[in-house]
Design a protein around this motif. Structure first.
Motif, short mmCIF file in Angstrom:
data_model
loop_
_atom_site.label_atom_id
_atom_site.label_comp_id
_atom_site.label_asym_id
_atom_site.label_seq_id
_atom_site.Cartn_x
_atom_site.Cartn_y
_atom_site.Cartn_z
N LEU A 190 -47.01 -52.08 -25.67
CA LEU A 190 -46.31 -53.36 -25.58
C LEU A 190 -45.21 -53.17 -24.55
O LEU A 190 -44.14 -52.65 -24.85
CB LEU A 190 -45.72 -53.78 -26.93
CG LEU A 190 -44.92 -55.07 -26.94
CD1 LEU A 190 -45.76 -56.25 -26.46
CD2 LEU A 190 -44.35 -55.34 -28.31
N TRP A 191 -45.51 -53.52 -23.29
CA TRP A 191 -44.57 -53.31 -22.19
C TRP A 191 -43.47 -54.36 -22.24
O TRP A 191 -43.74 -55.55 -22.35
CB TRP A 191 -45.30 -53.38 -20.84
CG TRP A 191 -46.35 -52.33 -20.72
CD1 TRP A 191 -47.70 -52.53 -20.65
CD2 TRP A 191 -46.16 -50.92 -20.68
NE1 TRP A 191 -48.35 -51.34 -20.56
CE2 TRP A 191 -47.44 -50.31 -20.58
CE3 TRP A 191 -45.04 -50.09 -20.72
CZ2 TRP A 191 -47.62 -48.94 -20.52
CZ3 TRP A 191 -45.22 -48.72 -20.66
CH2 TRP A 191 -46.49 -48.16 -20.56
N THR A 192 -42.22 -53.90 -22.18
CA THR A 192 -41.07 -54.79 -22.25
C THR A 192 -40.02 -54.43 -21.19
O THR A 192 -39.98 -53.31 -20.72
CB THR A 192 -40.38 -54.72 -23.63
OG1 THR A 192 -39.89 -53.39 -23.84
CG2 THR A 192 -41.34 -55.10 -24.75
N VAL A 193 -39.19 -55.40 -20.86
CA VAL A 193 -38.00 -55.20 -20.05
C VAL A 193 -36.86 -55.79 -20.86
O VAL A 193 -36.94 -56.92 -21.33
CB VAL A 193 -38.11 -55.90 -18.68
CG1 VAL A 193 -36.79 -55.80 -17.93
CG2 VAL A 193 -39.24 -55.30 -17.86
N THR A 194 -35.81 -55.02 -21.05
CA THR A 194 -34.66 -55.47 -21.83
C THR A 194 -33.53 -55.85 -20.89
O THR A 194 -33.25 -55.12 -19.94
CB THR A 194 -34.19 -54.36 -22.78
OG1 THR A 194 -35.30 -53.98 -23.61
CG2 THR A 194 -33.04 -54.80 -23.63
#
Length: 82
Positions: free
Chosen positions: A19-23
């Motif tokens: 689950l690729w995310t950018v915060t």
């Protein structure tokens, strides 16, 4: 204050999908949520208030994206010892 929102899907060990995310972290004015100005329009989540971004990385295994990691199955948890 906005209600709790949790849209993170459960990890599926059958697929092994990351689950690729950018915060992103933003500077906010607490008065927009609690004080006299509460409800005075939306909190400004724009470039002027953006403090930092982190990622992309996998939400489940907490590893930073790389072409090599993207080809591998996600174990669903961080590596041992982290």
């Amino acid at each position: 204050m906005p209600g709790h929102v949790d849209r993170v899907p459960e990890y599926d060990p059958r697929s092994g999908d990351h689950l690729w995310t950018v915060t992103c972290a933003y500077r906010v004015d607490p008065e927009r949520f609690t004080g006299e100005r509460a409800g005075d329009g939306p909190a400004l989540l724009d470039l002027e208030n953006l403090l930092l971004t982190a990622g992309p990385g996998c939400f489940f295994c907490e590893q930073t994206w790389s072409p090599r990691l993207a080809r591998r199955r996600c174990p669903g948890h961080p590596p041992r010892g982290r």
